[in-house]
Write a protein that holds these residues in place. Structure first.
Motif, PDB file in Angstrom:
ATOM      1  N   ASP A   1      31.717  42.598  37.790  1.00 49.22           N
ATOM      2  CA  ASP A   1      32.005  41.189  36.827  1.00 49.22           C
ATOM      3  C   ASP A   1      33.509  41.603  36.628  1.00 49.22           C
ATOM      4  O   ASP A   1      33.919  41.661  35.350  1.00 49.22           O
ATOM      5  CB  ASP A   1      31.227  41.489  35.731  1.00 49.22           C
ATOM      6  N   HIS A   2      34.518  41.900  37.449  1.00 47.85           N
ATOM      7  CA  HIS A   2      35.923  42.230  36.996  1.00 47.85           C
ATOM      8  C   HIS A   2      36.679  41.189  36.410  1.00 47.85           C
ATOM      9  O   HIS A   2      37.847  41.025  35.779  1.00 47.85           O
ATOM     10  CB  HIS A   2      36.713  42.742  38.154  1.00 47.85           C
ATOM     11  N   ARG A   3      36.102  39.736  36.615  1.00 51.82           N
ATOM     12  CA  ARG A   3      36.811  38.553  36.240  1.00 51.82           C
ATOM     13  C   ARG A   3      36.790  38.616  34.627  1.00 51.82           C
ATOM     14  O   ARG A   3      37.691  38.064  34.024  1.00 51.82           O
ATOM     15  CB  ARG A   3      36.151  37.420  36.914  1.00 51.82           C
ATOM     16  N   GLN A   4      35.495  38.891  34.081  1.00 54.98           N
ATOM     17  CA  GLN A   4      35.273  38.734  32.952  1.00 54.98           C
ATOM     18  C   GLN A   4      36.170  39.812  32.028  1.00 54.98           C
ATOM     19  O   GLN A   4      36.612  39.574  31.067  1.00 54.98           O
ATOM     20  CB  GLN A   4      33.863  38.758  32.415  1.00 54.98           C
ATOM     21  N   SER A   5      36.260  41.076  32.643  1.00 55.68           N
ATOM     22  CA  SER A   5      37.027  42.059  32.139  1.00 55.68           C
ATOM     23  C   SER A   5      38.528  41.898  31.983  1.00 55.68           C
ATOM     24  O   SER A   5      39.107  42.189  31.154  1.00 55.68           O
ATOM     25  CB  SER A   5      36.718  43.299  32.922  1.00 55.68           C
TER      26      SER A   5
END
Length: 209
Positions: A106-110
């Motif tokens: 979930d790197h987009r949310q980070s």
């Protein structure tokens, strides 16, 4: 418009965005990600923060005046949000393997939270671009210069985030965890200061008294 004006504007924006101060947050969030995903997170975070700051640069003053909102109230709200995030950095439990996998995927949310907002596009940075582009005091040419300086600081921020990869390799995951908790304490202090300054701006508190 002279070099003194440009220097003052550049320093104001750089201090408000604080590219170096973003590094520990970036390291804490991306310590368990691959190098390629760290770069994706860095690019997405800077672009997202740039979009948010550009929006407030153009429409921020109009929005606040239309809604009869004070900048002090915005600073208080931003400080509270920043403080809550700081607490998660200080008291956050060690992640399980499943949670680590979620962070990796979930790197987009980070990239959006907490990196783009509130680390790069912090309440202080948003307030700075609104004040520096005051429609009542600054001409369009001066506001365009401010936008260019903002873009320059964001490019420097991206470069520093790219350099975080070798730093992560050097300190490892335990080192990143220590930095995260220490920076959480510092971030909590910054958040409290933002709230106090916000109360002072709205006339509720005299921090100089």
């Amino acid at each position: 418009m002279d070099l003194t004006y440009l220097y003052r504007e550049l320093i104001t924006i750089a201090v408000a965005i604080d590219p170096i101060g973003t590094l520990p947050v970036f390291i804490a969030v991306t310590a368990r990600m691959s190098s390629a995903k760290r770069k994706k997170v860095a690019v997405r975070a800077v672009l997202t923060a740039g979009g948010v700051l550009a929006f407030f640069l153009v429409f921020g003053q109009l929005l606040f005046e239309a809604m009869s909102l004070s900048l002090g109230s915005f600073q208080i709200a931003g400080g509270i949000i920043l403080f809550i995030f700081a607490l998660t950095m200080v008291f956050g439990d060690s992640k399980t393997e499943k949670e680590l996998a979620d962070v990796e995927s979930d790197h987009r949310q980070s990239a959006v939270f907490p990196l783009a907002i509130p680390s790069i596009a912090s309440p202080g940075a948003i307030l700075a671009v609104i004040i520096l582009t005051d429609n009542h005091r600054n001409a369009i040419a001066e506001q365009a210069v401010t936008a260019g300086l903002l873009a320059l600081v964001l490019v420097v921020t991206l470069i520093l985030l790219f350099l975080a990869t070798p730093i992560i390799r050097l300190i490892g995951t335990p080192g990143a965890s220590v930095i995260s908790r220490v920076m959480g304490i510092i971030l909590a202090t910054v958040a409290v200061d933002a709230v106090l300054n916000g109360f002072a701006s709205v006339g509720v508190l005299d921090i100089n008294g």
